[in-house]
Design an enzyme around this catalytic site. Structure first.
Site, PDB file in Angstrom:
ATOM      1  N   GLY A 151      43.133 -33.658  15.817  1.00 19.48           N
ATOM      2  CA  GLY A 151      43.153 -34.795  16.740  1.00 19.48           C
ATOM      3  C   GLY A 151      44.463 -35.539  16.815  1.00 19.48           C
ATOM      4  N   THR A 152      45.513 -34.985  16.245  1.00 26.21           N
ATOM      5  CA  THR A 152      46.786 -35.701  16.276  1.00 26.21           C
ATOM      6  C   THR A 152      47.637 -35.300  17.472  1.00 26.21           C
ATOM      7  OG1 THR A 152      47.586 -34.059  14.721  1.00 26.21           O
ATOM      8  CG2 THR A 152      47.008 -36.199  13.835  1.00 26.21           C
ATOM      9  N   LYS A 199      48.282 -31.853  18.632  1.00 28.43           N
ATOM     10  CA  LYS A 199      49.029 -30.592  18.561  1.00 28.43           C
ATOM     11  C   LYS A 199      48.895 -29.815  19.867  1.00 28.43           C
ATOM     12  CE  LYS A 199      46.777 -29.310  14.898  1.00 28.43           C
ATOM     13  NZ  LYS A 199      46.012 -30.555  14.671  1.00 28.43           N
ATOM     14  N   THR A 200      47.661 -29.670  20.324  1.00 27.35           N
ATOM     15  CA  THR A 200      47.434 -28.950  21.574  1.00 27.35           C
ATOM     16  C   THR A 200      48.134 -29.667  22.727  1.00 27.35           C
ATOM     17  OG1 THR A 200      45.290 -28.352  20.656  1.00 27.35           O
ATOM     18  CG2 THR A 200      45.623 -27.938  22.991  1.00 27.35           C
ATOM     19  N   HIS A 203      32.647 -58.615  -2.202  1.00 27.24           N
ATOM     20  CA  HIS A 203      33.849 -57.845  -1.850  1.00 27.24           C
ATOM     21  C   HIS A 203      34.944 -58.774  -1.358  1.00 27.24           C
ATOM     22  CE1 HIS A 203      32.222 -53.820  -2.074  1.00 27.24           C
ATOM     23  NE2 HIS A 203      31.276 -54.045  -1.187  1.00 27.24           N
ATOM     24  N   GLU A 233      28.439 -58.477   0.286  1.00 30.15           N
ATOM     25  CA  GLU A 233      29.644 -58.470   1.126  1.00 30.15           C
ATOM     26  C   GLU A 233      30.603 -59.587   0.736  1.00 30.15           C
ATOM     27  OE1 GLU A 233      30.163 -55.933   2.668  1.00 30.15           O
ATOM     28  OE2 GLU A 233      28.133 -55.142   2.754  1.00 30.15           O
ATOM     29  N   GLY A 283      49.277 -30.189  11.427  1.00 29.52           N
ATOM     30  CA  GLY A 283      48.833 -31.572  11.282  1.00 29.52           C
ATOM     31  C   GLY A 283      47.332 -31.679  11.278  1.00 29.52           C
ATOM     32  N   PRO A 284      46.825 -32.851  10.931  1.00 28.86           N
ATOM     33  CA  PRO A 284      45.374 -33.049  10.897  1.00 28.86           C
ATOM     34  C   PRO A 284      44.767 -32.925  12.298  1.00 28.86           C
ATOM     35  CG  PRO A 284      46.552 -34.935   9.964  1.00 28.86           C
ATOM     36  CD  PRO A 284      47.567 -34.058  10.586  1.00 28.86           C
TER      37      PRO A 284
END
Ligand code: ADP
Ligand code: MG
Ligand code: ZN
Length: 644
Positions: free
Chosen positions: A210-211, A213-214, A432, A429, A207-208
């Site tokens: 910071g998701t 995993k650890t 947008h 702005e 996975g990317p």
């Protein structure tokens, strides 16, 4: 994870400490002996008297001192006397005349001990260190236990030390479910072996960054209450060939002693990189990998050892690592969706005192694309902000501000824009925002601000998706491009001028157009041909081209066509609503920040039908739709970054 190396350092420092102690001792002894050797100063007169009285047996003459050994039976018997060597031409004659005095000369400031120190001890010490260094290098090669270099430095958490459980991991339900089985196995291996079921030896968490995993790997150990050997892939690979391999061997040996247990190899891509198609080979990494492969084959899985590994680049892993019997299970730990984000915020909010009014759901909504680590960080930033304002509780505004700080940087108070620049930014702005509001099917505007931010934005417009989207239609992509180009379009219409403030908008618009053509099959010319493929999906999602140069040229033309169309659309909308653009820009210029409601009220004066209208009106059927990877959806939280 690097507690153990410290210990190793200490060990290898011991000989150095001993060496210093010995050196200091030698110096002290040398000094002391020198004192003992010349322990009484006498006057030159006395010295001359002693010669006359024939009380001297020996004299050592150096350039600054005379060291005198008296005869037995005299006043100073047994002592060594000294006196300054005064220039005295007659001294030599007198000494010769005296007859029975032995005298010798000596070079300046030389002591036997210092001499010995310089000639023997320093070179020996030097050789000793050279030898140690070379020897440890050799040991590393042989993979032996000495010298510590070959030793694994896995940090072992034992049962009660792992406090992390699945409760601390929010969202990621699928990942947890896949790992439940592993936990069951570690708790009662016999239940599985009795039936003859084999459990996977290796589970790869993908996975990317910071998701979590650890975090999940630790939670598995915490749930199973087994020892946890954790090691980062890069710590296997050292300068010396063979060290990594010996570490792997040590690690498995230790783990076998403590089974059932979990071995966790974080960032396994550091060693597991595919061995082929490399310009130069990396012996050390290859050996380490081979050792890992053979250890994985070697151990008996019924003993209850499970190897977890984490990576965010699964595509570069060696195929041999992924074959059945090794890391054959893959658990995807992806970025959280809306519900997952709210759950993660809840987990981390437990650590801080929140005001009861705080609505974490709203925060989850505005953080589309954030990983667990980002969310944890946002809660913390919010708490810091609350402290800064002297509050005892975290308010919603603290969290909102924290989100913006993380996405766009802090407000930059010292950057003073001239009135003219401010005006340009305001038009940009609102450009947008107006395009977003008036294009059917785009996300509602949440906030418009022209307060500069530290990460380079002079202002931004934030849109807030009403619900999480997993599919984007071609029309939605076109809208998105038009919204991105709305900023510059407004500048063109009002000021008939272009500024460099739109560079980020342009870059993103072009990227979307490129993806439409090359990856999503949304152009007429190329139909559904894949012209690019995404390389590392969990990191930057960079795409590589798979087409000829001629096709590339055509792709560029196609992209230009899309961008032009969107640009014209944006300009058309703004031209038709010029008075709205001027009015709202005026308000923004005055207030610096306005929110969605206020903005929509002004828009609805002209378009009452937009009031409370459900902006999500299903996909038009003629649109081609495509499943879009998360990265694309992330960009929906439109933050407009202007002028670097
Ligand atoms: P990774 O190893 O995938 O890069 P980590 O496991 O190191 O990410 O996660 C970093 C931090 O982010 C964790 O310590 C935790 O505080 C937070 N975090 C990430 N995912 C989650 C989650 N699903 N639930 C709770 N916290 C999370
Ligand atoms: Mg990690
Ligand atoms: Zn812009």
């Amino acid at each position: 994870m690097n507690n153990e190396p410290k210990k190793n350092e200490k060990k290898s420092k011991k000989p150095i400490i001993i060496y210093f102690i010995v050196t200091i001792a030698i110096l002290l002894v040398a000094n002391y002996s020198r004192d003992a050797y010349m322990n009484k100063e006498i006057s030159y007169n006395e010295f001359l008297n002693m010669i006359n009285n024939k009380e001297i047996s020996e004299i050592v003459i150096s350039s600054d001192n005379l060291v005198i050994t008296p005869k037995d039976g005299t006043e100073y018997e047994g002592k060594t006397l000294y006196t300054a060597n005064i220039k005295n031409d007659k001294l030599l004659d007198e000494l010769i005349e005296a007859g029975d005095i032995r005298f010798t000369g000596k070079n300046p400031k030389e002591s036997i001990f210092m001499n010995a120190f310089m000639t023997y001890i320093i070179p020996i010490a030097f050789l000793y260190f050279m030898w140690r260094f070379l020897f440890s290098k050799m040991i590393g090669k042989m993979g032996g236990g000495m010298g510590n270099i070959g030793k694994n430095n896995a940090k072992v958490y034992v049962e009660d030390q792992i406090k992390v459980t699945f409760k601390d991991v929010a969202g990621q339900e699928e990942a947890k479910e896949s790992l439940e089985e592993v936990i069951g196995f570690l708790n009662a291996p016999t239940k599985y072996t009795e039936i003859g079921a084999k459990l996977p030896k290796g589970v790869l968490l993908v996975g990317p960054p910071g998701t979590g995993k650890t975090l999940i790997a630790k939670a598995v150990a915490g749930e199973a209450k087994v020892p946890f050997f954790s090691l980062s892939g890069s710590s296997f690979v050292e300068m010396f060939v063979g060290v990594g391999a010996s570490r792997v061997r040590e690690l498995f040996k230790d783990a076998e002693k403590q089974a059932p247990c979990i071995i966790f190899i974080d960032e396994i891509d550091a060693i597991g990189k595919s061995r082929d198609n490399q310009m130069q080979s990396n012996d050390e990494r290859e050996q380490t990998l081979n050792q890992l492969l053979s250890e994985m084959d070697g151990f008996d899985s019924s003993k209850g050892i499970v190897i977890l590994a984490a990576t965010n680049r699964p595509e570069i892993l060696d195929k041999a690592l992924l074959r059945p019997g090794r890391f054959d299970r893959r658990v995807i730990v992806d970025k959280p969706d809306l519900i997952g984000r709210e759950a993660i915020l809840n987990v981390h909010a437990k650590d801080v005192t929140l005001d009861p009014e705080v609505d974490l759901k709203e925060i989850a909504k505005i953080t589309s694309g954030a990983a667990g680590a980002d969310l944890a960080n946002m809660i913390n930033e919010g708490a810091l902000r609350a402290v800064k304002h002297g509050r005892k509780k975290v308010l919603q505004e603290d969290l909102r501000d924290a989100v913006e700080v993380i996405i766009a940087g802090k407000e930059k108070k010292d950057r003073i824009l001239s009135q003219k620049e401010k005006k340009i930014v305001a038009f940009h702005e609102v450009g947008h925002a107006l395009v977003a509001a008036l294009l059917k099917g785009s996300d509602p505007v949440h906030k418009i601000t022209i307060v500069p931010r530290t990460m380079g934005a002079l202002g931004y417009t934030m849109q807030l998706p009403e619900e999480e989207k997993h599919l984007n239609s071609k029309k939605e992509f076109m809208n998105e491009i038009a919204i991105l180009l709305g900023g510059r379009s407004a500048e063109e219409i009002v000021l008939n001028e272009a500024t460099n403030g739109a560079s980020n908008d342009i870059e993103r618009a072009t990227q979307i157009a490129r993806n439409m053509v090359t990856i999503y099959g949304m152009s007429d010319r190329f139909d559904m041909v894949a012209l690019e493929s995404v390389q590392n999906r969990y990191l930057d999602g960079r795409a590589v081209r798979n087409c000829s140069d001629e096709t590339s040229t055509l792709i560029d033309e196609e992209i230009l066509k899309i961008v032009k169309e969107a640009h014209n659309k944006a300009k058309e909308i703004l031209r038709e609503n010029r008075e709205l653009l001027d009015k709202i820009s005026g308000v923004v210029l005055e207030k610096e920040t306005i929110f969605g409601d206020e903005f929509m009220n002004m828009v609805c004066e002209k378009y009452p039908e937009l009031k409370k209208q459900d902006k999500k009106e299903g996909l038009d059927l003629e649109d081609k739709t495509i499943e879009v990877e998360t990265e694309e959806i992330d960009k929906k939280t439109a933050i407009d970054v202007t002028i670097e």
